[in-house]
Design a protein around this motif. Sequence first.
Motif, PDB file in Angstrom:
ATOM      1  N   GLY A  68       0.878  -1.256  -0.057  1.00 47.49           N
ATOM      2  CA  GLY A  68      -0.094   0.154   0.001  1.00 47.49           C
ATOM      3  C   GLY A  68       1.016   1.179  -0.102  1.00 47.49           C
ATOM      4  N   VAL A  69       0.359   2.443   0.323  1.00 50.95           N
ATOM      5  CA  VAL A  69       0.780   3.815   0.290  1.00 50.95           C
ATOM      6  C   VAL A  69       0.524   4.396   1.475  1.00 50.95           C
ATOM      7  CG1 VAL A  69       0.795   5.799  -0.957  1.00 50.95           C
ATOM      8  CG2 VAL A  69       0.545   3.733  -2.135  1.00 50.95           C
ATOM      9  N   VAL A  70       1.484   4.954   2.200  1.00 52.07           N
ATOM     10  CA  VAL A  70       1.287   5.817   3.124  1.00 52.07           C
ATOM     11  C   VAL A  70       0.324   7.176   2.792  1.00 52.07           C
ATOM     12  CG1 VAL A  70       2.178   7.527   5.122  1.00 52.07           C
ATOM     13  CG2 VAL A  70       3.286   5.342   4.186  1.00 52.07           C
ATOM     14  N   ASP A  71      -0.806   7.410   3.351  1.00 54.72           N
ATOM     15  CA  ASP A  71      -1.932   8.251   3.098  1.00 54.72           C
ATOM     16  C   ASP A  71      -1.532   9.530   3.911  1.00 54.72           C
ATOM     17  OD1 ASP A  71      -4.449   9.391   1.895  1.00 54.72           O
ATOM     18  OD2 ASP A  71      -5.050   9.328   4.357  1.00 54.72           O
ATOM     19  N   THR A  72      -1.192   9.265   5.222  1.00 54.16           N
ATOM     20  CA  THR A  72      -0.860  10.171   6.195  1.00 54.16           C
ATOM     21  C   THR A  72      -0.006   9.617   7.238  1.00 54.16           C
ATOM     22  OG1 THR A  72      -1.367  12.286   7.408  1.00 54.16           O
ATOM     23  CG2 THR A  72      -2.816  10.394   7.276  1.00 54.16           C
TER      24      THR A  72
ATOM     25  N   TRP B 153      -4.480  10.711  16.279  1.00 57.57           N
ATOM     26  CA  TRP B 153      -5.262  10.474  14.973  1.00 57.57           C
ATOM     27  C   TRP B 153      -5.432  12.261  14.285  1.00 57.57           C
ATOM     28  CZ3 TRP B 153      -9.479   8.732  18.974  1.00 57.57           C
ATOM     29  CH2 TRP B 153      -9.085   7.688  19.598  1.00 57.57           C
ATOM     30  N   THR B 154      -5.651  13.117  15.142  1.00 51.76           N
ATOM     31  CA  THR B 154      -5.747  14.413  14.627  1.00 51.76           C
ATOM     32  C   THR B 154      -4.664  14.964  14.033  1.00 51.76           C
ATOM     33  OG1 THR B 154      -7.405  14.812  16.544  1.00 51.76           O
ATOM     34  CG2 THR B 154      -6.400  16.799  15.337  1.00 51.76           C
ATOM     35  N   ALA B 155      -3.408  14.418  14.626  1.00 50.27           N
ATOM     36  CA  ALA B 155      -2.056  14.746  14.072  1.00 50.27           C
ATOM     37  C   ALA B 155      -2.077  14.411  12.393  1.00 50.27           C
ATOM     38  CB  ALA B 155      -0.915  14.233  14.808  1.00 50.27           C
ATOM     39  N   GLN B 156      -2.754  13.407  12.067  1.00 49.20           N
ATOM     40  CA  GLN B 156      -2.523  12.566  10.991  1.00 49.20           C
ATOM     41  C   GLN B 156      -3.318  13.542   9.745  1.00 49.20           C
ATOM     42  OE1 GLN B 156      -2.126   8.136  10.392  1.00 49.20           O
ATOM     43  NE2 GLN B 156      -3.125   8.393  12.394  1.00 49.20           N
ATOM     44  N   TYR B 157      -4.367  14.152  10.210  1.00 45.79           N
ATOM     45  CA  TYR B 157      -5.113  14.822   9.517  1.00 45.79           C
ATOM     46  C   TYR B 157      -4.476  16.275   9.289  1.00 45.79           C
ATOM     47  CZ  TYR B 157      -9.320  12.103   9.525  1.00 45.79           C
ATOM     48  OH  TYR B 157     -10.496  11.034   9.507  1.00 45.79           O
ATOM     49  N   ALA B 158      -3.602  16.666  10.368  1.00 47.65           N
ATOM     50  CA  ALA B 158      -2.992  18.004  10.187  1.00 47.65           C
ATOM     51  C   ALA B 158      -1.719  17.760   9.346  1.00 47.65           C
ATOM     52  CB  ALA B 158      -2.653  18.175  11.697  1.00 47.65           C
ATOM     53  N   MET B 159      -1.466  16.536   9.390  1.00 45.65           N
ATOM     54  CA  MET B 159       0.046  16.406   8.580  1.00 45.65           C
ATOM     55  C   MET B 159      -0.499  16.359   6.983  1.00 45.65           C
ATOM     56  SD  MET B 159       3.204  15.754   8.578  1.00 45.65           S
ATOM     57  CE  MET B 159       3.763  15.012  10.283  1.00 45.65           C
ATOM     58  N   ARG B 160      -1.600  15.891   6.739  1.00 51.27           N
ATOM     59  CA  ARG B 160      -2.029  16.095   5.310  1.00 51.27           C
ATOM     60  C   ARG B 160      -2.241  17.603   4.965  1.00 51.27           C
ATOM     61  NH1 ARG B 160      -6.662  11.706   3.628  1.00 51.27           N
ATOM     62  NH2 ARG B 160      -8.060  13.192   4.422  1.00 51.27           N
ATOM     63  N   HIS B 161      -2.547  18.503   5.999  1.00 54.12           N
ATOM     64  CA  HIS B 161      -2.673  19.984   5.677  1.00 54.12           C
ATOM     65  C   HIS B 161      -1.368  20.351   5.543  1.00 54.12           C
ATOM     66  CE1 HIS B 161      -6.819  20.634   5.810  1.00 54.12           C
ATOM     67  NE2 HIS B 161      -6.685  21.917   5.866  1.00 54.12           N
ATOM     68  N   VAL B 162      -0.322  20.011   6.087  1.00 52.44           N
ATOM     69  CA  VAL B 162       1.249  20.323   5.970  1.00 52.44           C
ATOM     70  C   VAL B 162       1.453  19.783   4.645  1.00 52.44           C
ATOM     71  CG1 VAL B 162       3.320  19.906   6.955  1.00 52.44           C
ATOM     72  CG2 VAL B 162       1.659  20.270   8.543  1.00 52.44           C
ATOM     73  N   LYS B 163       1.359  18.758   4.216  1.00 53.86           N
ATOM     74  CA  LYS B 163       2.006  18.083   3.100  1.00 53.86           C
ATOM     75  C   LYS B 163       0.962  18.614   1.854  1.00 53.86           C
ATOM     76  CE  LYS B 163       4.946  15.474   4.920  1.00 53.86           C
ATOM     77  NZ  LYS B 163       6.405  15.571   4.787  1.00 53.86           N
ATOM     78  N   ARG B 164      -0.212  18.608   1.721  1.00 55.15           N
ATOM     79  CA  ARG B 164      -1.148  18.985   0.740  1.00 55.15           C
ATOM     80  C   ARG B 164      -1.158  20.648   0.543  1.00 55.15           C
ATOM     81  NH1 ARG B 164      -6.512  15.438   0.568  1.00 55.15           N
ATOM     82  NH2 ARG B 164      -5.552  13.387   0.595  1.00 55.15           N
ATOM     83  N   TYR B 165      -1.120  21.357   1.571  1.00 56.18           N
ATOM     84  CA  TYR B 165      -1.698  22.742   1.370  1.00 56.18           C
ATOM     85  C   TYR B 165      -0.574  23.524   2.031  1.00 56.18           C
ATOM     86  CZ  TYR B 165      -6.050  20.256   0.784  1.00 56.18           C
ATOM     87  OH  TYR B 165      -7.255  19.658   0.655  1.00 56.18           O
ATOM     88  N   GLY B 166       0.505  23.075   2.497  1.00 65.43           N
ATOM     89  CA  GLY B 166       1.588  23.942   3.144  1.00 65.43           C
ATOM     90  C   GLY B 166       1.410  24.402   4.248  1.00 65.43           C
ATOM     91  N   GLY B 307      -8.320  23.838   2.862  1.00 68.83           N
ATOM     92  CA  GLY B 307      -6.844  23.785   2.559  1.00 68.83           C
ATOM     93  C   GLY B 307      -6.055  25.249   3.099  1.00 68.83           C
ATOM     94  N   SER B 308      -6.855  26.278   3.108  1.00 67.52           N
ATOM     95  CA  SER B 308      -6.373  27.530   3.277  1.00 67.52           C
ATOM     96  C   SER B 308      -6.722  28.211   4.723  1.00 67.52           C
ATOM     97  CB  SER B 308      -7.186  28.694   2.277  1.00 67.52           C
ATOM     98  OG  SER B 308      -8.463  28.773   2.483  1.00 67.52           O
ATOM     99  N   GLY B 309      -7.142  27.291   5.566  1.00 64.74           N
ATOM    100  CA  GLY B 309      -7.080  27.715   7.086  1.00 64.74           C
ATOM    101  C   GLY B 309      -5.709  28.260   7.582  1.00 64.74           C
ATOM    102  N   GLY B 310      -4.736  27.798   7.403  1.00 62.61           N
ATOM    103  CA  GLY B 310      -3.606  28.231   7.759  1.00 62.61           C
ATOM    104  C   GLY B 310      -3.348  29.633   7.212  1.00 62.61           C
ATOM    105  N   ARG B 311      -3.298  29.724   6.079  1.00 59.74           N
ATOM    106  CA  ARG B 311      -3.162  31.241   5.633  1.00 59.74           C
ATOM    107  C   ARG B 311      -4.357  32.123   6.076  1.00 59.74           C
ATOM    108  NH1 ARG B 311      -2.237  27.987   1.431  1.00 59.74           N
ATOM    109  NH2 ARG B 311      -4.434  28.183   0.444  1.00 59.74           N
TER     110      ARG B 311
END
Lengths: 140, 386
Positions: A68-72, B153-166, B307-311
């Motif tokens: 699989g792939v790391v999603d997050t 759990w929350t950190a993983q959603y936050a990490m997506r904002h870091v990676k996707r939206y900067g 994605g623009s919450g940070g800005r």
Amino acid sequence: MKKVEAMTVSRALPRLDADNRSFWTGGKDGQLRLMQCQDCRTFIHPPRPVCRSCLSERVESVAVAGTGVVDTFTVNHQKWHKAMEVPYVIARVALDGAPGVFLTTNIVGCPVDSVDVGDRVRVKFEQQDDVFLPLFEKIG
Amino acid sequence: MAAAEAYITGVGQSAVGAGQTRHPLLLTLDATREALDEAGLTIAQIDGVSTYPGRAQGYLGFSPVGADELIDALGIRATWYAGGSEISSQLGAVVAAAAAVRAGLARHVLCFRTVYEAAALARPEEYPPLRRERVDGQAQWFAPFNATSPANWTAQYAMRHVKRYGLTREQLAQIALTARANAMLNPRALVRQPLTMDEYLAGRMISTPLCVYDCDRFTDASTVLIVSAGAALDEVRCQPVRIAAMAGTVERHSWDQAEWMASYPTGRDLWKRTDYRVEDVDTVQLYDGFSFFVLTWLEALGFCDVGSGGRFVEGGKRIARDGELPLNTFGGQIGAGRLHGFGFAHEAVVQLRGRAGERQIGGDPRVAVCTSGGGPLATALLLARD
Ligand SMILES: [Zn+2]
């Protein structure tokens, strides 16, 4: 950075029941097993005896690729209890061949700061008692 | 005032602290007394009770008082009551109460949330956590991987904002900095020291990208909100605040199978149920069990794009107490303590009534949004003084 050696980690174990047994024991045969609807092919996780897409009861445990792939991910630094060794990587892995299914797991066998979104990973089972925990390692 | 509508009338709160020794039922009584007093009601006029999540047997600090227990303890004659965790997060208890008064099942519903997490942690002999040999239910998908904290759990959603939206740490910091600045003006706040950007950036990591200042803290307190029927407002002395719209959605009750957090569909749903618009909102009180939730709520409610919450919060001016969208003016859970959802509705009501004292926002606020949850469970309320 420190390498996380899977066997040093103390883990809570799931209580096995009719619904979850095939998932948690598939590793005995080296297989990552998920429930799948035999009518519409939807994967059902967490495992339940009915398909969430078509309400079919023809739901069976099938083996998936185990890659699989790391999603997050997140690197946990907090010692939530005294015996805990930190840091370690918690990741949400999107499984190949099972669209819509994610597993929360640990990425092991690599420096904690080397994990990133999009990394390709492969299951590595860790047995504790009668449970085979699907941990993941980076591929390549 | 419309008879068919639901209103928040009295609001009350106990002392807020960490390691309190006053019995949690008595903290609930303290908050109840303050709310009754403000509303000009007596306990005999309360005919409904609503709470989340009910008495948590396995982890009493999380919720030491149940609805039926409070009814019995205070001698309430309830024609309707509810308490349970399978609702759309903490303020789901207010949604249930509003539905009940609109349906004529009760006239004045006492909604409460009592937390005793710091005290229970400090006195495990009195509040022993229930230990199980094995985990099941939702916990089985996380505990074996030592991913047991909502921080993970929350950190993983936050990490997506870091990676996707900067999303940057400096942007995320504004939630904690704003909360801590506002808490300085709240006499009941748990944490009353300011926080600087340098301190934030040097903060100990809990679960990347969340540091210690992104997390709320265990608190002992009770918060009460009385929800009254429009037809019963003649019995009330205070300025009622109308529950103008409510939303609480769940796509999949799971921290890892849902593509996005439940705040997003909940925020969208809220505006489908009202003529008010985003531009009408004078203040927002948004759930900050972890700072990152606030960004998702701002995006979900349409204050900015996904994605623009940070800005949106960058620099902090916009969300400051004297900014264009004052946020968490009581200090949020990060500053005021983990009141667990109810604190946001409490503050929204206090601000709309102009009774927030030193921390009162200007501009005669009339419309507020308050929320709870944001992970797999989410509730949003639009409150209006109209
Ligand atoms: Zn199906």
